[in-house]
Design an enzyme around this catalytic site. Structure first.
Site, PDB file in Angstrom:
ATOM      1  N   LYS A 155      62.727  23.899  -1.361  1.00 45.72           N
ATOM      2  CA  LYS A 155      63.814  23.915  -2.351  1.00 45.72           C
ATOM      3  C   LYS A 155      63.476  24.895  -3.470  1.00 45.72           C
ATOM      4  CE  LYS A 155      61.730  20.031  -4.754  1.00 45.72           C
ATOM      5  NZ  LYS A 155      61.613  18.573  -4.686  1.00 45.72           N
ATOM      6  N   TYR A 197      56.009  38.091 -34.457  1.00 46.46           N
ATOM      7  CA  TYR A 197      56.969  37.428 -35.352  1.00 46.46           C
ATOM      8  C   TYR A 197      56.290  36.373 -36.207  1.00 46.46           C
ATOM      9  CZ  TYR A 197      60.944  39.428 -32.864  1.00 46.46           C
ATOM     10  OH  TYR A 197      61.858  40.283 -32.325  1.00 46.46           O
TER      11      TYR A 197
HETATM   12  C1  LIG Z   1      60.390  18.296  -3.994  1.00 44.27           C
HETATM   13  C2  LIG Z   1      60.247  17.151  -3.120  1.00 44.27           C
HETATM   14  C3  LIG Z   1      59.105  16.989  -2.322  1.00 44.27           C
HETATM   15  C4  LIG Z   1      57.938  17.936  -2.350  1.00 44.27           C
HETATM   16  O1  LIG Z   1      57.123  17.652  -3.455  1.00 44.27           O
HETATM   17  P1  LIG Z   1      55.703  18.320  -3.662  1.00 44.27           P
HETATM   18  O2  LIG Z   1      55.078  17.536  -4.741  1.00 44.27           O
HETATM   19  O3  LIG Z   1      55.954  19.723  -4.073  1.00 44.27           O
HETATM   20  O4  LIG Z   1      54.975  18.251  -2.402  1.00 44.27           O
HETATM   21  C5  LIG Z   1      59.067  15.921  -1.464  1.00 44.27           C
HETATM   22  N1  LIG Z   1      60.097  15.038  -1.398  1.00 44.27           N
HETATM   23  C6  LIG Z   1      61.197  15.151  -2.157  1.00 44.27           C
HETATM   24  C7  LIG Z   1      62.272  14.155  -2.059  1.00 44.27           C
HETATM   25  C8  LIG Z   1      61.313  16.214  -3.063  1.00 44.27           C
HETATM   26  O5  LIG Z   1      62.394  16.324  -3.808  1.00 44.27           O
END
Ligand SMILES: *Cc1c(COP(=O)(O)O)cnc(C)c1O
Length: 847
Positions: A516, A742
């Site tokens: 994702k 700044y």
């Molecule tokens: C993002 C996600 C993961 C992966 O998580 P990591 O900590 O990056 O391994 C697994 N399950 C779900 C439902 C997620 O949203």
């Protein structure tokens, strides 16, 4: 040889101090490379100022320096030439020596085939003349001085490969070197990014043709209508060459292609030469030979003599070189460069030599410079490969389009593999190779496909014959870099990490690669493919949109949408074979109706909220929910899952979540529900305990070699996938008490050296409440000083000697023996490594 006085005379330069060396063996454009008796050229480029490296160049053997400002240290025994503009001085010198030595210039230009043509011309003319030819090394404006550096007055002729990398470049070069002979090799698509159309490319070559005097010679390819049109623009004598095209002046025909060489007959006017042979492979290279013979004719070298001179010409590195591969296979290394036209020719050649091999395995890397033709050019190669090659393996995002096109054209999916790293190409091939296999490796220069060739050699140390690009000109490229900071993604490291994860969970557990948010910024398509090739079987994404991008790229692995999807997306989910997450009865109703209307069954995973407090059905409501689910007819119930809230730091709470999850799953099983997949673990949960694995794990961050939290580190041998780099934009010494940035939140204590970096919070480099703290430069840590601005920040380099403009700075990743990790930065920023990755990766371009 380069004469001190020639340079002074040509450039109107000044000697600084006493002259020392008066002759130089070569130019040195890179202070790091040892070069005895060289004239070091202190160039200013946007990546740095060569004046800062004069001392280093002298230590590495330079005996002269061409510069605009004299060094501030003692330079006895070194000849220092001061000029107003170093670049201009080099061009003036080039013109000056050509004129002084009265050397005939033979210019060879084209989008491909120039190296082989030039070498062949050198051989033909050497039968009678003293010929100078030095293959180009540096890109752009340094090419010419480099090629001429070893010219002497004894040479009658010089061959120059002139490249058209910018509009107007060829005419400027031709005006500078006044060629007597112009050879245009090929007009292909690999400069479309600069020129926009093939006609514009041809127009650039026309400017060279037009500059050849009436007494000179132009050599063109008769088979190309664009070249025939160029012939009409020439004031000079034109000779055309071609294969099987009666109409050309010099014709090869009765061509016999084989894996060992090429046979041909030759015709020029009424003269014929039959039964000739060259060890070079393919018609493209045969054409290079014809050009050299044509040039020979202009210099009164008979075809018979010319043919003799090129008879022994062996393939040049990276140009259709047959090599011994693993397990008795044959490797054809054509990794020097690629454009669609030469790749089609290569495929046609494979068709001709079909009988010589049991299988053809074609490894294709990205082609460069196709501009608006990028997608179509790569696709056409894929289409063309169908029916000719037995296996098509692509490496890289652009080349994957060729794989897609081959699949679209009906090629068996088992014969198409799309990869994104050399190690995956090799892994895919190495084991299965046998005698009778021919592996052909091709790709654009930047794809660096020689790395694949090297890994497939029968004798791994046989490096000498490969085309080499390792670092030679990277430090000194005059090319513009469009962005001041960039990320580097190491997909070999990702492949390694995924393999380790798969070994860790074992064969009974399915590994879902969570990609994702564009794979946490690292590039969803290449990360997904690499993960799938190295042990992952499924993909997880947040939205249907993200899944569609993967499907679009031709990835057909099972995909689960981990977050909310609107009922309107159900039709697409069914069509694209995506599984959706379900956790609500009203939504179930809407999904079911949508699935019914779409005329298919929807794969679903039910999510249970065992303590995360986000998406999911509460455990006590699960049983009634599932009973209701039975009334819906358009689902395929595939999985049940939950998500850990604190797998990274609270094993007791995680155990409690597991207990709750089991308390839901077990009664469901007892009531007859079956789940193909039961899953709970993210990276932390996966690493924490096999008890969390069930029969599928969903891993994101650990693939990137980054630990989910300090308490849940990835194993030691995991390798970080991403690095983030920039360079120094300015260095200056500030007096004591001077404010920086700044609000002047920092004031210098004493006199301090401050380096400014062109990166800021708009790039994901956090400003506050806490910032990065330190970065790496010259392998050492330099502290940030003052506030981070939108696209700039400052570091204190008082204690790090010789920091200069253009020096590379590492924000994340390794430099020297030190490394800045995402974990470390996260800790300092008071956030998690996930945010560090996503923020940096999603905003900076890749290199
Ligand atoms: C993002 C996600 C993961 C992966 O998580 P990591 O900590 O990056 O391994 C697994 N399950 C779900 C439902 C997620 O949203």
């Amino acid at each position: 040889m380069i004469s001190l006085y020639d340079v002074l005379e040509a450039s109107n330069g000044q000697l600084f101090g006493e002259p020392a060396a008066q002759l130089f063996a070569d130019f040195s454009f890179d202070s790091r490379r040892p070069q005895e008796a060289a004239l070091y050229v202190a160039l200013r480029t946007e990546r740095g100022d060569g004046h800062q490296y004069i001392r280093e160049a002298i230590e590495n053997g330079a005996t002269g320096v061409l510069c605009t400002m004299p060094p501030t240290f003692d330079t006895d025994h070194i000849s220092i030439i001061l000029v107003r503009d170093v670049q201009a001085a080099l061009s003036q010198w080039a013109q000056y020596v050509l004129k002084k030595y009265e050397t005939h210039v033979i210019a060879v230009s084209g989008t491909s085939g120039t190296a082989v043509t030039s070498e062949a011309i050198r051989r033909v003319l050497s039968a009678r003349y003293s010929v100078h030819y030095r293959p180009p090394d540096y890109a752009g404006r340094l090419t010419l001085p480099h090629m001429l550096a070893k010219l002497t007055h004894e040479h009658d002729l010089v061959i120059l490969e002139l490249d058209a990398t910018q509009v107007g470049e060829l005419s400027a070069l031709a005006d500078a070197v006044l060629p007597k002979v112009g050879v245009i090799t090929d007009i292909g698509s690999s400069r479309l990014d600069v020129f926009g159309s093939i006609e514009a490319i041809a127009h650039e070559y026309q400017s060279l043709v037009e500059r050849i005097d009436p007494g000179g010679l132009v050599v063109l390819n008769y088979a190309d209508p664009l070249m025939r049109a160029l012939a009409e623009q020439s004031r000079a004598h034109v000779l055309t060459v071609a294969i099987d095209e009666f109409g050309a002046d010099l014709i090869a025909y009765n061509v016999v292609a084989s894996l060992n060489g090429t046979g041909f007959d030759l015709r020029h006017n009424q003269t014929r030469f039959v039964g000739r042979w060259t060890p070079l492979l393919g018609r493209g290279q045969l054409c290079c030979l014809l050009r050299s013979l044509a040039v020979g004719l202009a210099y009164d070298i008979s075809l018979e003599d010319g043919l003799k001179a090129i008879k022994e010409l062996m393939p040049l590195a990276g140009h259709m070189v047959p090599l011994s591969g693993l397990n008795g296979s044959v490797l054809i290394d054509d990794s020097d460069d690629a454009e669609p036209e030469t790749t089609f020719a290569l495929l046609e050649w494979l068709r001709e030599v079909r009988e010589d091999a049991d299988r053809f395995l074609f490894v294709m890397g990205d082609m460069d410079g196709l501009g608006p033709m990028n997608m179509r050019g790569h696709r056409m190669v894929g289409q063309q490969a169908v029916g000719i090659v037995d296996m098509l393996i692509t490496e890289g995002l652009d080349a994957a389009q060729a794989g897609r096109a081959a699949l679209d054209a009906g090629m068996d999916p088992r014969r198409v593999e799309m990869t994104h790293s050399p190690s995956d190409v090799v892994a895919r091939l190495a084991g299965g190779l046998t005698k009778g296999d021919v592996v052909i490796v091709k790709g654009g220069a930047s794809a660096r496909m020689e790395r694949v060739v090297r890994a497939l050699l029968a004798q791994p140390n046989n490096n000498a014959s490969l085309s080499r690009r390792d670092g030679a000109d990277e430090g000194i490229s005059l090319a513009e870099s469009a962005s001041p900071s960039w990320v580097e993604i190491d997909l070999d490291a990702l492949a390694h990490n995924v393999q380790r994860l798969k070994a860790f969970v074992g064969p009974a557990v399915t590994l879902m690669a969570v990609v994702k948010a564009n794979a946490y910024g690292a590039g969803a398509i290449s990360v997904a493919r690499t993960a799938l090739l190295n042990g992952a079987n499924q993909l997880g994404v947040a939205s249907v949109n993200e899944a569609l991008e993967l499907r679009e790229a031709g990835i057909d692995a099972p995909i689960l949408i981990l977050s909310y999807a609107a009922p309107g997306a159900v039709r697409q989910a069914i069509r694209q074979n995506l599984a959706l997450t379900l956790y609500d009865l009203d939504m179930a109703r809407a999904y079911d109706r949508a699935a019914y209307e779409a005329g298919g069954r929807l794969r679903i995973h039910i999510k249970i909220d065992t303590g995360m407090g986000r998406l999911g059905i509460l455990p006590e409501l699960a049983m009634p929910f599932f009973r209701h689910l039975l009334t819906f007819k358009n689902f395929e119930l595939e999985g049940i899952y939950t998500h850990f809230a604190s797998a990274d730091d609270d094993p007791d709470y995680t155990a409690e979540q597991i207990r709750l999850f089991n308390s839901v799953v077990k009664p469901l099983r007892a009531s007859g529900f079956t789940f193909k997949y039961t899953h709970a673990a993210n990276s932390a949960g996966t690493l924490a305990s096999a008890a969390n694995h069930f029969n599928l794990v969903r891993v994101g961050i650990a693939m990137h070699g980054v630990s989910p939290s300090p308490l849940m580190p990835v194993p030691e041998d995991f390798r970080p996938v991403m690095a983030w780099k920039t360079f120094v934009a300015q260095v200056k010494t500030l007096p004591p008490g001077h404010g920086v940035g700044y609000g002047h939140t920092y004031r210098t204590h004493g006199e301090e050296r401050i380096a400014v970096l062109p990166v800021g919070y708009s790039d994901g480099f956090r400003r506050g409440p806490a910032n990065w703290g330190t970065v790496l430069i010259h392998g050492q840590r330099a502290p940030l000083v003052g506030r981070v601005s939108m696209e700039k920040m400052a570091i204190n380099v008082t204690d790090i000697p010789d920091v200069g403009i253009g020096d590379e700075v590492v924000l994340l990743g390794q430099q020297g023996d030190d490394r800045i990790t995402a974990e470390e930065v996260a800790e300092r920023l008071g956030t998690i490594p996930y945010e560090v990755l996503c923020a940096a990766l999603s905003r900076s371009p890749r290199r």
